[in-house]
Design a protein around this motif. Sequence first.
Motif, PDB file in Angstrom:
ATOM      1  N   HIS A  43      31.838  39.848  57.112  1.00 28.06           N
ATOM      2  CA  HIS A  43      31.474  41.085  55.486  1.00 28.06           C
ATOM      3  C   HIS A  43      30.560  41.469  55.989  1.00 28.06           C
ATOM      4  CE1 HIS A  43      27.439  38.983  55.755  1.00 28.06           C
ATOM      5  NE2 HIS A  43      27.664  38.064  55.660  1.00 28.06           N
ATOM      6  N   SER A  44      30.261  42.429  55.524  1.00 30.38           N
ATOM      7  CA  SER A  44      29.486  44.212  55.419  1.00 30.38           C
ATOM      8  C   SER A  44      28.058  43.816  56.394  1.00 30.38           C
ATOM      9  CB  SER A  44      29.964  44.915  54.923  1.00 30.38           C
ATOM     10  OG  SER A  44      31.466  45.170  54.926  1.00 30.38           O
ATOM     11  N   MET A  47      25.867  42.144  52.361  1.00 28.48           N
ATOM     12  CA  MET A  47      26.629  41.143  51.992  1.00 28.48           C
ATOM     13  C   MET A  47      26.345  39.498  52.176  1.00 28.48           C
ATOM     14  SD  MET A  47      27.781  43.834  49.562  1.00 28.48           S
ATOM     15  CE  MET A  47      29.229  43.385  48.811  1.00 28.48           C
ATOM     16  N   HIS A  48      27.209  39.281  51.502  1.00 30.49           N
ATOM     17  CA  HIS A  48      27.699  37.435  52.070  1.00 30.49           C
ATOM     18  C   HIS A  48      28.942  37.276  52.211  1.00 30.49           C
ATOM     19  CE1 HIS A  48      28.153  37.665  47.527  1.00 30.49           C
ATOM     20  NE2 HIS A  48      27.443  38.589  47.845  1.00 30.49           N
ATOM     21  N   LYS A  49      29.299  35.759  51.864  1.00 30.27           N
ATOM     22  CA  LYS A  49      30.490  35.800  52.234  1.00 30.27           C
ATOM     23  C   LYS A  49      31.459  35.619  50.993  1.00 30.27           C
ATOM     24  CE  LYS A  49      28.901  30.410  50.830  1.00 30.27           C
ATOM     25  NZ  LYS A  49      27.541  31.124  50.638  1.00 30.27           N
ATOM     26  N   ALA A  51      31.225  38.310  48.815  1.00 25.76           N
ATOM     27  CA  ALA A  51      31.466  39.927  48.373  1.00 25.76           C
ATOM     28  C   ALA A  51      32.701  40.203  47.257  1.00 25.76           C
ATOM     29  CB  ALA A  51      31.278  40.941  49.876  1.00 25.76           C
ATOM     30  N   LEU A  54      35.508  41.224  49.817  1.00 26.68           N
ATOM     31  CA  LEU A  54      36.169  40.342  51.059  1.00 26.68           C
ATOM     32  C   LEU A  54      37.071  39.584  49.833  1.00 26.68           C
ATOM     33  CD1 LEU A  54      33.727  38.402  53.484  1.00 26.68           C
ATOM     34  CD2 LEU A  54      35.487  36.450  52.434  1.00 26.68           C
ATOM     35  N   ALA A  71      35.261  32.146  55.334  1.00 25.59           N
ATOM     36  CA  ALA A  71      33.933  33.572  55.581  1.00 25.59           C
ATOM     37  C   ALA A  71      32.823  32.376  55.825  1.00 25.59           C
ATOM     38  CB  ALA A  71      33.777  34.329  54.571  1.00 25.59           C
ATOM     39  N   ASP A  73      28.086  33.213  55.807  1.00 26.48           N
ATOM     40  CA  ASP A  73      27.229  33.988  56.159  1.00 26.48           C
ATOM     41  C   ASP A  73      26.198  34.581  56.925  1.00 26.48           C
ATOM     42  OD1 ASP A  73      27.711  34.578  52.998  1.00 26.48           O
ATOM     43  OD2 ASP A  73      26.018  32.448  52.614  1.00 26.48           O
TER      44      ASP A  73
END
Length: 191
Positions: A43-44, A47-49, A51, A54, A71, A73
Amino acid sequence: MQFTSEASSNGVIERHFTLGEITGVLWSPISGTSGSPLLLAGHSGGMHKKAPGLVAGALHSVTNYGFSVAAIDAPGHGDRPRNLRDQQCADAIHQARAMGEPIASIVIDYSNSVAERAVPEWPSTLDALQALPEIGFHAPIGYAGMTMGVVTGVMLTAAEPRIVAASFGAVFDDASLIEAARKVTIPVEYR
């Protein structure tokens, strides 16, 4: 790996997991079979897993191509606590934006800091994912990331031989990232 929740919708199973301090999510086809491709998604920054972009990409990959997508975190993101440096960098980015100043050098420094902590987490996550019957040890593995996820992804793909292809997009130009990219020998799409 401990699964902490599971939901299914539109042919996709979404399972949240923990692996030590790592928090993540795995999307898989309900009718998944061992050996179908696994895509690791970075992720960017900030952000988070889960987002929105995503998640949209993950669901597209699962429903249209039969991939499983995982994904996690990144350290200091999502369900993971920030350390002092994480907080200082986040504050510096917000302050620079408020003053109309450039943020590139702050973002580069912070992304490198996060990547140094995140890259060692992916191999153990990958080990646990490959132990799942719907993924297995013969599944082709790819990596996709944007911005901070690119920094982690470049460093990871240079070091992790199980990753056979990558897709990267939108990242600040950085000499250390360019040096790491020289070590990547797999096919890469840059968008």
